[in-house]
Motif scaffolding. Structure first.
Motif, PDB file in Angstrom:
ATOM      1  N   PRO A 136      32.299  48.562  35.954  1.00 11.24           N
ATOM      2  CA  PRO A 136      31.852  47.170  36.084  1.00 11.24           C
ATOM      3  C   PRO A 136      31.429  46.561  34.748  1.00 11.24           C
ATOM      4  N   GLY A 140      33.397  43.697  35.418  1.00  7.50           N
ATOM      5  CA  GLY A 140      32.588  42.956  36.373  1.00  7.50           C
ATOM      6  C   GLY A 140      32.564  41.461  36.128  1.00  7.50           C
ATOM      7  N   TRP A 141      32.518  41.057  34.870  1.00  2.18           N
ATOM      8  CA  TRP A 141      32.450  39.632  34.540  1.00  2.18           C
ATOM      9  C   TRP A 141      33.662  38.873  35.080  1.00  2.18           C
ATOM     10  N   GLU A 142      34.823  39.504  35.007  1.00  4.36           N
ATOM     11  CA  GLU A 142      36.050  38.818  35.443  1.00  4.36           C
ATOM     12  C   GLU A 142      36.084  38.597  36.960  1.00  4.36           C
ATOM     13  N   ARG A 144      33.149  38.109  38.806  1.00  5.10           N
ATOM     14  CA  ARG A 144      31.812  37.649  39.183  1.00  5.10           C
ATOM     15  C   ARG A 144      31.896  36.691  40.381  1.00  5.10           C
ATOM     16  N   ASP A 145      30.928  36.829  41.273  1.00  4.31           N
ATOM     17  CA  ASP A 145      30.793  35.976  42.464  1.00  4.31           C
ATOM     18  C   ASP A 145      31.929  36.137  43.465  1.00  4.31           C
ATOM     19  N   LEU A 164      26.870  46.900  41.144  1.00  2.00           N
ATOM     20  CA  LEU A 164      27.796  45.783  41.304  1.00  2.00           C
ATOM     21  C   LEU A 164      27.099  44.491  41.706  1.00  2.00           C
ATOM     22  N   ASN A 166      24.882  43.134  40.157  1.00  2.00           N
ATOM     23  CA  ASN A 166      24.681  42.334  38.948  1.00  2.00           C
ATOM     24  C   ASN A 166      25.717  41.237  38.829  1.00  2.00           C
ATOM     25  N   TRP A 167      26.885  41.437  39.441  1.00  5.07           N
ATOM     26  CA  TRP A 167      27.987  40.491  39.298  1.00  5.07           C
ATOM     27  C   TRP A 167      28.323  39.743  40.591  1.00  5.07           C
ATOM     28  N   SER A 168      27.964  40.293  41.713  1.00  7.98           N
ATOM     29  CA  SER A 168      28.331  39.666  42.988  1.00  7.98           C
ATOM     30  C   SER A 168      27.274  39.950  44.048  1.00  7.98           C
TER      31      SER A 168
END
Length: 299
Positions: A136, A140-142, A144-145, A164, A166-168
């Motif tokens: 991640p 993870g940034w790619e 996110r949400d 995870l 942290n990103w979603s």
């Protein structure tokens, strides 16, 4: 008849650890050869992440930029070949390649990564490093949400599923047929993380995208990314040398030295923390140790 030229250092592998080591060795005016099989494990990835000044560069682009930097140093060279045999004889490392090269060096650096053991899940291969990831921090940034899932059980599940978040906010754990232990269940419930224990039978979506994870019990889970750690094993060369291992990884000391004489290892073949910037740092550390060792040894 004279044998081949004796190099200071032979570097097996052509990734970030190798190239970072080559830079140190070139700047120290040491004769080093990089033997690169040309099949990096991270080649499918869309980009390198968390490497300052190189955020998002493709793996191939990273290697091209590295070699552009290395052109300045006349003691460095490279060959595209696959090493098939290594032996320490007469105080030198001897190597042969599948392409017929015979090489000799005072020191050897192994930096060829590991061999992936992919899971037998239909749809996995075409999505690996595209919508199925191992890390991640790297990817993870790619996503996110987006709705994401991770595969695992026990300690890994208790670590990765909360990470995870942290990103979603929409994270799911899939145990792929493994039972859910009480400790893991408690962690998931406390953090509001859904889970399924039925085995995964297919990954679906257009092209390399992930839209649906199909489970054996008929459940279809809508997810846009899946995080899992495939199995790994050491390269055959490492096993043939008889190097001490911890799992799939070569045991090294704080300066990347192995148990064998004048042999160092760096990068993914030594650690499960498989990040480009970590591999580069290990390559630098190994090269510094090699330079110091050769400086104070008898020529």
């Amino acid at each position: 008849m004279q044998g081949p030229e004796v190099l200071d250092v032979l570097i097996v592998g052509g990734g970030p650890a190798s190239l970072s080591a080559a830079l140190y060795l070139g700047r120290a005016r040491r004769r080093a050869l990089v033997v690169d099989a040309g099949s990096p494990r991270h080649a499918p990835s869309a980009g390198v992440h968390n490497f300052l000044t190189r955020e998002g560069v493709t793996p191939a682009g990273f290697r091209e930029l590295a070699w552009a930097d290395l052109q300045e140093f006349p003691t460095l060279s490279r060959v595209e070949a696959r090493v098939t045999a290594l032996a320490f004889e007469n105080d030198l490392w001897q190597a042969r390649t599948a392409q017929g090269h015979e090489l000799r060096a005072r020191a050897l650096l192994l930096a060829m990564g590991t061999v992936e053991i992919p899971p037998e899940i239909p749809g996995y291969a075409e999505r690996w490093a595209k919508s199925v990831h191992h890390c991640p921090f790297c990817h993870g940034w790619e996503v996110r949400d987006m709705p994401v899932a991770t595969v695992g059980h026990g300690e890994f599940a208790r670590h990765m599923a909360p990470m995870l978040q942290n990103w979603s906010d929409d994270v799911m754990l899939l145990t792929h047929g493994e039972p859910l232990d009480a400790e893991t269940r408690q962690v998931l419930e406390a953090r509001g993380i859904a889970h399924h224990t039925s085995p995964i039978v297919a990954l679906e979506g257009p092209g390399s995208a992930l839209h649906t994870i199909v489970l054996q019990d008929g459940t279809r889970v809508a997810r846009r990314a899946l995080f899992m750690k495939p199995g790994q094993r050491p390269h055959d060369l490492i096993r043939e040398l008889g190097l001490p291992l911890t799992g799939a990884f070569v045991e090294v000391d704080a300066m990347q030295r192995t148990a064998l004489p004048l042999l160092w290892a760096a990068g993914d073949c030594t650690t499960g923390f498989q990040q480009v910037i970590e591999a580069a740092a290990q390559g630098a550390r190994a090269a510094a140790s090699i330079i110091m060792t050769l400086t104070f040894s008898t020529d």
